[in-house]
Design an enzyme around this catalytic site. Sequence first.
Site, PDB file in Angstrom:
ATOM      1  CB  ALA A   1      -0.943  -0.006   1.204  1.00 44.50           C
TER       2      ALA A   1
ATOM      3  N   GLY B   1       1.932   1.594  -3.485  1.00 44.27           N
ATOM      4  CA  GLY B   1       0.730   1.721  -4.306  1.00 44.27           C
ATOM      5  C   GLY B   1       0.084   3.090  -4.205  1.00 44.27           C
ATOM      6  CG  ASP B   2      -0.519   6.936  -1.128  1.00 44.85           C
ATOM      7  OD1 ASP B   2      -1.689   7.277  -1.398  1.00 44.85           O
ATOM      8  OD2 ASP B   2       0.330   7.714  -0.654  1.00 44.85           O
ATOM      9  CB  SER B   3       3.918   6.599  -4.602  1.00 44.28           C
ATOM     10  OG  SER B   3       4.244   7.098  -3.337  1.00 44.28           O
TER      11      SER B   3
ATOM     12  CG  ASP C   1      -0.239  11.360  -5.824  1.00 45.87           C
ATOM     13  OD1 ASP C   1      -1.372  11.880  -5.891  1.00 45.87           O
ATOM     14  OD2 ASP C   1       0.791  11.992  -5.515  1.00 45.87           O
TER      15      ASP C   1
END
Length: 146
Positions: free
Chosen positions: A31, A34-36, A39
């Site tokens: 995560a 994955g967040d980046s 984005d």
Amino acid sequence: MEESVSLIGQLKKEFDCKEVDVRTYSPLALAYIGDSIYDVIIRTVLVERGNQSVNRLHKAAIRFVNAGTQARMIEALQEELTEEEQSVYRRGRNAKTCSTAKNASVTDYRKATGMEALLGYLYLQERMGRAIELVKLGIGHLEMEI
């Protein structure tokens, strides 16, 4: 002509990273990256749609880059996911986190974490095409304009 290499392939090569089985990563590590990745996908599409002020770009991005939107997106994508992708999503969703989102319910935050884990998993497997496909499908399911 310059050879086309994936971002992660180039990073692994340049920084001499050893091969690791992505399935062994913790769901929160998935995560985290994955967040980046999510984005980068959203911001890239916004920038490629035309030169705008950073303020306008930011306002457009935050419509997509928030736990509530990500939770609705992954809910809409459930039928599109393979068994493997469902499993990665569930691991991320069910991971115990030390933090919570400032402006989201615990449920939405967990679903968003699951989606980010899935995107991180796909990225680390050099399957960015599938990550992009899922984000595009999710935006379409939510009938949002990017």
